[in-house]
Design a protein around this motif. Sequence first.
Motif, PDB file in Angstrom:
ATOM      1  N   ASP A   1      -5.538  -0.407   3.012  1.00 54.83           N
ATOM      2  CA  ASP A   1      -6.231   0.118   1.844  1.00 54.83           C
ATOM      3  C   ASP A   1      -5.231   0.155   0.699  1.00 54.83           C
TER       4      ASP A   1
ATOM      5  N   THR B   1       0.831  -1.198   0.000  1.00 52.30           N
ATOM      6  CA  THR B   1       0.000   0.000   0.000  1.00 52.30           C
ATOM      7  C   THR B   1       0.871   1.256   0.000  1.00 52.30           C
TER       8      THR B   1
ATOM      9  N   THR C   1      -0.324   3.785   2.039  1.00 57.70           N
ATOM     10  CA  THR C   1      -0.723   4.369   3.321  1.00 57.70           C
ATOM     11  C   THR C   1      -0.527   3.326   4.411  1.00 57.70           C
ATOM     12  N   SER C   2      -0.490   3.784   5.659  1.00 54.80           N
ATOM     13  CA  SER C   2      -0.322   2.865   6.785  1.00 54.80           C
ATOM     14  C   SER C   2      -1.654   2.558   7.462  1.00 54.80           C
ATOM     15  N   ALA C   3      -2.758   2.819   6.775  1.00 53.43           N
ATOM     16  CA  ALA C   3      -4.087   2.615   7.363  1.00 53.43           C
ATOM     17  C   ALA C   3      -4.324   1.140   7.683  1.00 53.43           C
TER      18      ALA C   3
END
Length: 243
Positions: free
Chosen positions: A61, A53, A55-57
């Motif tokens: 995500d 990814t 993002t580190s969400a």
Amino acid sequence: MNDRQNFGDDWVNRRNSGVKWDTSSVILPSCQWNQSEQLAFATRMDGFKLYVTNTSAIPPDGYLCYEDPDPGLPNTTQTIPCNQLGKYVIYYDNKGSYEGTHFYGPIIELCYVAINGCGKSFWGSNCENDCAENCIERNCFPENGSCVWGCNSQNCLNDICNKYTAVCTFGCKERRTGSFCNKYNMASDGLVSQNPNGSLLAGLAIDGRETTCSSTRGTSVTFQVDLKKESIVTGLIILSGGM
């Protein structure tokens, strides 16, 4: 109380667990996971997922590289291919597992992690080589330098370039030059002549095609390009052909 419970209920009973690594924009040919305690820990890996990814969400995500399939338990040592550009690699588990009659929430126990690949725009065994300028977004495979998403053929003759080398296959369009046809060709706007006139016109040497050639012969021969005005010449590209 066993060792796992010593970490507290928050650790063993969470319904969503994720481990993240910042990979600084890499393409990943494979990921290797090595569990020191082999089959005993397979139940704790059951249903795990791997994401790449930007993002580190959590939940992740991004691109799902791998999801452990049902039925059955996964191998605790795995090599997983995944060609994808991203900044984070995330091991994610939200399934949990039964050990005997007791249900535990997701548990992550990793003893070895290796991520193969290179930073964006580099390739080679030590990521020491630049990807070709003509690769789209200058992304290439870390193993061999070939373009990931193909090559930019905008300035290539017949709009064709080699996806492995990014070189324009048949030469350049008018006013373009270089292997990737990404440089301006001053010869295209010049006045060209050869002496003697020869059997093939001088203009064939500056038409952008590598398969057409000018030709002349004599006791003293010249080929000249009049640039029409004083110019800064930074380099010359010459391809000779048979007569």
